[in-house]
Design an enzyme around this catalytic site. Structure first.
Site, PDB file in Angstrom:
ATOM      1  N   SER A 252      -6.651   7.861  68.555  1.00  0.00           N
ATOM      2  CA  SER A 252      -5.877   7.526  67.368  1.00  0.00           C
ATOM      3  C   SER A 252      -5.136   6.218  67.614  1.00  0.00           C
ATOM      4  CB  SER A 252      -4.882   8.664  67.112  1.00  0.00           C
ATOM      5  OG  SER A 252      -3.980   8.301  66.105  1.00  0.00           O
TER       6      SER A 252
ATOM      7  N   CYS B 149      13.430  25.198  66.396  1.00  0.00           N
ATOM      8  CA  CYS B 149      14.241  24.792  65.247  1.00  0.00           C
ATOM      9  C   CYS B 149      13.838  23.426  64.715  1.00  0.00           C
ATOM     10  CB  CYS B 149      15.711  24.791  65.628  1.00  0.00           C
ATOM     11  SG  CYS B 149      16.028  23.901  67.153  1.00  0.00           S
TER      12      CYS B 149
ATOM     13  N   GLN C  22      -3.526  10.413  73.670  1.00  0.00           N
ATOM     14  CA  GLN C  22      -2.335   9.956  74.380  1.00  0.00           C
ATOM     15  C   GLN C  22      -2.638   8.971  75.506  1.00  0.00           C
ATOM     16  OE1 GLN C  22       0.760  10.318  73.546  1.00  0.00           O
ATOM     17  NE2 GLN C  22       0.398  11.731  71.853  1.00  0.00           N
TER      18      GLN C  22
ATOM     19  N   HIS D 176      -2.688   4.525  66.127  1.00  0.00           N
ATOM     20  CA  HIS D 176      -1.236   4.334  66.007  1.00  0.00           C
ATOM     21  C   HIS D 176      -0.486   4.860  67.227  1.00  0.00           C
ATOM     22  CE1 HIS D 176       0.372   8.405  64.845  1.00  0.00           C
ATOM     23  NE2 HIS D 176      -0.901   8.613  64.617  1.00  0.00           N
TER      24      HIS D 176
ATOM     25  N   THR E 264      -6.888  12.785  63.891  1.00  0.00           N
ATOM     26  CA  THR E 264      -7.129  14.157  63.430  1.00  0.00           C
ATOM     27  C   THR E 264      -8.515  14.282  62.802  1.00  0.00           C
ATOM     28  OG1 THR E 264      -4.789  14.631  63.111  1.00  0.00           O
ATOM     29  CG2 THR E 264      -6.335  15.891  61.764  1.00  0.00           C
TER      30      THR E 264
END
Lengths: 454, 454
Positions: free
Chosen positions: B188, B314, B171, B190, B70
């Site tokens: 990234s 949700c 990704q 991780h 990020t």
């Protein structure tokens, strides 16, 4: 090998190591996810936050983790400045803050001066808080000379003026919580033996705060990026551990520092020990050696098995002396900061004291530094030393070489374009009892005037 | 337990673990210091940079480490935008970028749409590059549905237009370097089995770049804060390790994903598998289940031993469906993303396929979802379903319940204030062969019109 530079970065505390390795298997998942690995990561993150908040002396929901102490400072300063934009844009800082604070505050920040010990006068700090002040910042203790600042008094003044106070506690948090009614606090785990990659930012409830980075849901929207849970756990666990050892360890290291403070000036001629002798961190002591090149000194000490750091200009990328030493008005050449880790022993310190005089004198000899009283070509009229293009400590060495040949009352003018000369020529005058006449800017560099008094 | 959520965060790769633990003892010092601990840290940092740059396909001096993917995105976007301020402020992004890219680009960014597979049309992307475009961003592959984007074509169009292209490779970097002549790349650690706390930002030489954070000398002045050397070393070592395993592992996982893609629609009624079936990441597959509550589905799968994630509304803090699914125009209810780690086995996948039908039907039963063809109260004239205050998937379930009672050619109006309805009612119409008549905003929520065709 003796590592005397924990104020830069401390080796990993055993508790941090253990917590980190354990959490590698438990805390790698995304704590925002609903599955069990995510929930487990979230529990670990919450636990780390509870522990760290307890050590800071704030509520867990007032504390976020950041990727570094620097980021904690940047995010804290930006968040308050933006939220208080309508109040004004003025930021008040001490002149000896860490560079992360000074850079975040910007070039137009109002700098509160310090005394020769590097200490802010709380009344002067209070006086700088105008109606248009958005934020004030004062470190808990200085990173280069160990001087403890009057944070509680400054916080009180800030509350009275309605100005939030940010306390950079990077150097002191391992020793204890920061007293006083501060509004923001920042710290850095690798300074207390926690891992790299973890800073803390506490923002007290009621402090107006508007995050400025692009939106991100992590860490209450205040520090973007995936949480580093193993490191955060290790940071929190080691903070608790070093706190448990702080009282006893502090007394022991403070006694070792007192020994260095007393013995170095006795062992090495022309040394100035800097920083507050009493109101100081337990583990930090800094001194400067006249006629010595800081980089050479560091290398010689390294060869002798001691790792220290320096605020001398020749050890910085910019070839300017440390802004802390400059603000204190003390000698910057041959500067050495010793910061002792919890494991530092009396034997190591004695060995250091045994090695230091020889190291300093060998560097001085190589540079052709003057002896106790050197004679040089006498002459009538003003003497001019052309040290243009020469770096610290050469301009001061040249000055010292000629002063003996100048009659008492006579003057020497040193031409120098080295940034350290501005600090070190007046400091030399103070140490030698000569009169500093001031600086006059020239097309290239400056002319520094000195009158021989003794 | 089967962890099928590596696209969120992967467990630490054994090589990363080993490198990290070794570097805890070697890489804790400040690499800016001159002493031996500092020099050793610097050597390790340089070595990690060489390794990572080799994997990225750039020069070591083009690559910096950041505290997260990020942060890499935020710093990259801010640096280019500032440097190209005079060119213009327009930022072009695909509509399915990661939220870190969209938030950094800002609300006024120009979004290039995607097709139902989530794929950008390179010609449309090229057409969006106006003369006042400061920056374009296109992910290498989508994080939610696995669709691979035409990055090389986009990069070529960007070079032709003189616009730097930032590729978010979070990704895909573990699977291979990103083809094409991109200007900036972010990733990234991780995500590929490296530790948390490490992002990569590559900025090709010649790309105008002006760091916007407060000044800091670390990482070429582009990422402030103390370097996390143990994590950086672990990240680089594990990237090299996963790359060595990528070709073989990719084939294996791709076959498992194909199996899921083929079998899920056969095993579970009313399922839509989303994302490009061919141009995709090897390890990611996403599908949505009609009449299912995503959170309930996640919990049931978790109880059955499977950790997955979801783009259903949700399961998000904001109660809105994933912007990726929205941009694709596909069903968002009952959404499941399966992302397989290197160790995922055929047995685990078979067990998942065995468990899924029962889990879905139990959630549907609990929600009172309609069967294959349900009858409801017939009636003349338009039918109105009041689903105000009801959350996904209830509005769609209510619609499905009444449609059988409406004559062919008749209409149903669904009143809903749930954000997912906007996506899921048209998606339901598409899946059921009914006609979606559109949305009409009301004081509270919207009215969605549906005409029964079959």
């Amino acid at each position: 090998m003796s590592y005397f530079d924990v104020a830069s970065s401390a080796p990993l505390h055993p508790v941090a190591r253990q917590a980190l390795i354990a959490a590698l298997d438990e805390g790698w998942a995304d704590p925002a996810r609903l599955h069990r690995e995510g929930r487990r990561a979230r529990l670990l993150l919450d636990a780390a936050r509870e522990t760290a908040a307890d050590a800071v002396g704030c509520r867990p929901d007032e504390l976020i983790f950041t990727p570094s102490g620097t980021r904690a400072v940047h995010l804290g300063v930006a968040g308050v400045r933006a939220a208080r934009r309508r109040v004004g844009s003025r930021v008040v800082v001490s002149a000896v803050e860490h560079s992360s604070v000074l850079h975040a505050a910007g070039d137009d920040a109002a700098e509160v001066p310090v005394d020769r010990f590097g200490r802010v006068d709380p009344a002067v700090f209070a006086g700088a808080l105008t109606a248009d002040t958005a934020l004030a910042a004062l470190q808990s203790a200085n990173h280069e000379v160990g001087t403890v600042q009057p944070v509680a008094e400054a916080a009180e003044a800030c509350r009275a003026a309605g100005v939030p106070l940010l306390v950079d506690a990077a150097q002191s948090l391992g020793w204890g919580p920061v007293d006083g009614d501060w509004s923001l606090l920042t710290a850095s785990a690798h300074k207390w033996g926690g891992p790299a990659g973890v800073g803390l930012l506490a923002v007290r409830k009621g402090t107006r705060f508007a995050p400025q980075d692009p939106a991100d849901e992590r860490e209450s929207g205040r520090s973007p990026g995936f949480e580093n849970i193993p490191a955060v756990l290790a940071a929190a666990a080691s903070l608790r551990a070093v706190r448990a050892e702080a009282a006893e360890g502090g007394l022991r290291l403070s006694a070792l520092v007192d020994r260095i403070r007393a013995r170095v000036p006795a062992l090495v001629p022309d040394v100035e020990v800097v920083g507050d002798p009493v109101r100081r961190l337990p583990h930090v002591v800094t001194f400067s050696c006249l006629y010595v090149d800081g980089e050479a000194l560091l290398h010689e000490l390294d060869r002798a098995g001691f790792s220290v750091s320096s605020g001398s200009s020749c050890t910085s990328g910019t070839l300017t002396p440390s802004h802390v030493l400059r603000a204190m008005g003390v000698l910057s050449e041959g500067n050495v900061r010793v910061s002792l880790g919890a494991g530092a022993t009396e034997e190591e310190v004695e060995r250091f004291l045994g090695v230091l005089p020889g190291v300093v004198s060998s560097v001085r000899e190589r540079l052709g530094a003057p002896g106790a009283a050197s004679a040089a070509a006498p002459g009538a009229g003003p003497v001019v030393v052309d040290a243009l293009g020469k770096r610290c400590p050469i301009p001061v060495i040249e000055l010292a070489k000629v002063i003996g040949g100048v009659p008492v009352g006579g003057t020497v003018t040193v031409l120098s374009d080295d940034a350290a000369a501005r600090l070190d020529i007046p400091a030399w005058c103070g140490m030698r009892g000569q009169e500093y006449l001031g600086e006059e800017r020239r097309e290239r560099g400056s002319a520094y005037g000195v009158r021989r008094l003794v």
